[in-house]
Design an enzyme around this catalytic site. Structure first.
Site, mmCIF file in Angstrom:
data_model
loop_
_atom_site.group_PDB
_atom_site.id
_atom_site.type_symbol
_atom_site.label_atom_id
_atom_site.label_comp_id
_atom_site.label_asym_id
_atom_site.label_seq_id
_atom_site.Cartn_x
_atom_site.Cartn_y
_atom_site.Cartn_z
ATOM 1 N N HIS A 167 0.800 -1.233 0.000
ATOM 2 C CA HIS A 167 0.000 0.000 0.000
ATOM 3 C C HIS A 167 0.833 1.283 0.000
ATOM 4 O O HIS A 167 0.279 2.367 -0.172
ATOM 5 C CB HIS A 167 -0.930 0.019 1.215
ATOM 6 N N ARG A 188 6.732 -6.428 2.940
ATOM 7 C CA ARG A 188 5.472 -6.961 2.411
ATOM 8 C C ARG A 188 5.391 -6.662 0.924
ATOM 9 O O ARG A 188 5.224 -5.506 0.525
ATOM 10 C CB ARG A 188 4.274 -6.344 3.138
ATOM 11 N N ASP A 204 16.025 -11.329 -3.361
ATOM 12 C CA ASP A 204 17.331 -10.978 -3.945
ATOM 13 C C ASP A 204 17.850 -9.654 -3.380
ATOM 14 O O ASP A 204 19.058 -9.471 -3.219
ATOM 15 C CB ASP A 204 17.250 -10.907 -5.476
ATOM 16 N N GLU A 243 -6.809 -12.176 6.107
ATOM 17 C CA GLU A 243 -7.554 -10.915 6.106
ATOM 18 C C GLU A 243 -8.772 -10.968 5.184
ATOM 19 O O GLU A 243 -9.187 -9.969 4.630
ATOM 20 C CB GLU A 243 -6.629 -9.747 5.731
ATOM 21 N N ASP A 257 -8.499 -5.084 6.244
ATOM 22 C CA ASP A 257 -9.164 -5.843 5.180
ATOM 23 C C ASP A 257 -10.227 -6.765 5.746
ATOM 24 O O ASP A 257 -11.282 -6.956 5.129
ATOM 25 C CB ASP A 257 -8.121 -6.623 4.374
HETATM 26 C C1 3PY Z 1 -4.873 -4.873 7.182
HETATM 27 O O1 3PY Z 1 -5.223 -4.410 8.292
HETATM 28 O O2 3PY Z 1 -5.641 -5.190 6.287
HETATM 29 C C2 3PY Z 1 -3.457 -5.032 6.916
HETATM 30 O O3 3PY Z 1 -3.089 -5.532 5.881
HETATM 31 C C3 3PY Z 1 -2.481 -4.537 7.905
HETATM 32 O O4 3PY Z 1 -2.091 -3.295 7.451
HETATM 33 MG MG MG Z 2 -4.559 -5.746 4.476
#
Ligand code: 3PY
Ligand code: MG
Length: 250
Positions: free
Chosen positions: A44, A69, A83, A148, A174
């Site tokens: 994000h 991430r 890498d 999530e 999410d």
């Molecule tokens: C969420 O809360 O959806 C996450 O991916 C953590 O940032």
């Molecule tokens: Mg999320």
């Protein structure tokens, strides 16, 4: 062994800070603040491989685990992150054991997996100085998968059982959206769902972490058995501090 995963298996609570400013200078500041881990967000935040590299270099001297991430758990992206030298990955939106197995395979060289071989051109191998890198890389990796979504919740036990999965991580943002409470992760339905997800993950012997909503939420989650939690974000700290100072002048 990966030091973060080793600490998790000992049950030591690890406090993290989310890095979404995509900036090496601020990452360096946060790395000196005593957190156990920093999360560099390629999902994000406006990160490129180059900005991630700069941040990884900026924090490399600090005693903090740099977790990255990627935007998606795809082999092409995963090999680029590895890498660069990230050894601990947080993969978003995991929904099945098959998907989890594919992600594990993406982190392992053949014959166990399908990670492409960069050889001496990768920073991860210290540009070839680590002559054992290809045979030992997997020993140092940490793989954390995010739960999530509804499908992810349904598959918690199956995902946790996949060999090579070191921990699960709850994404309340999410999850709130998936449960019909977009933007309201504090909704009681979301919170009780998270309570149950934590219990189920721990019941199968898998460490679980969470993106805590604040320090108090993190404390409560640690008390429930969560062993790693991010407790804030660099953006939140900057925005909160900037707004509070401006208000103080009203
Ligand atoms: C969420 O809360 O959806 C996450 O991916 C953590 O940032
Ligand atoms: Mg999320």
């Amino acid at each position: 062994m990966n030091p973060m995963i080793a600490a998790l298996s000992q049950g030591r609570p690890l406090i993290g800070l989310w890095q979404a400013l995509a900036n090496a200078y601020t990452a360096e500041i946060c790395a000196s603040a005593g957190y156990d881990w920093l999360l560099f967000d390629g999902e994000h935040a406006p990160n490129t491989l180059q900005t991630l590299l700069a941040q990884l270099q900026a924090v490399s001297a600090a005693p903090v685990e740099a977790v990255a991430r990627p935007p998606i758990g795809e082999p092409t992206v995963i090999k680029q992150y590895l890498d660069l030298g990230f050894r601990t990955l947080l993969i978003p939106m995991m929904e099945s054991a098959e998907q989890a197995a594919r992600v594990v395979a993406a982190t392992r060289y053949p014959p166990t997996g399908l990670r492409g071989v960069a050889g001496s051109t990768s920073r991860a191998s210290r540009f070839g100085a680590d002559t054992n890198y290809l045979s030992t890389a997997h020993e140092h990796l940490g793989l954390i998968l995010q739960i999530e979504s509804r499908a992810g919740l349904d598959a918690i036990e199956a995902i946790a059982a996949v060999e090579g999965v070191d921990a699960l991580f709850i994404g309340p943002g999410d999850l709130a959206g998936a449960l019909g409470h977009l933007g309201n992760p504090r909704h009681p339905d979301v919170q009780t769902t998270i309570d149950a997800a934590i219990k189920r993950t721990l019941a199968v012997g898998c460490p679980v972490g969470i993106f805590a909503l604040d320090a108090e939420d993190a404390r409560r989650r640690f008390a429930q058995g969560v062993t790693f939690a991010s407790v804030g974000t660099d953006i939140g700290l900057l925005a909160g501090g900037a707004r509070a100072l401006r208000r103080a002048m009203d």
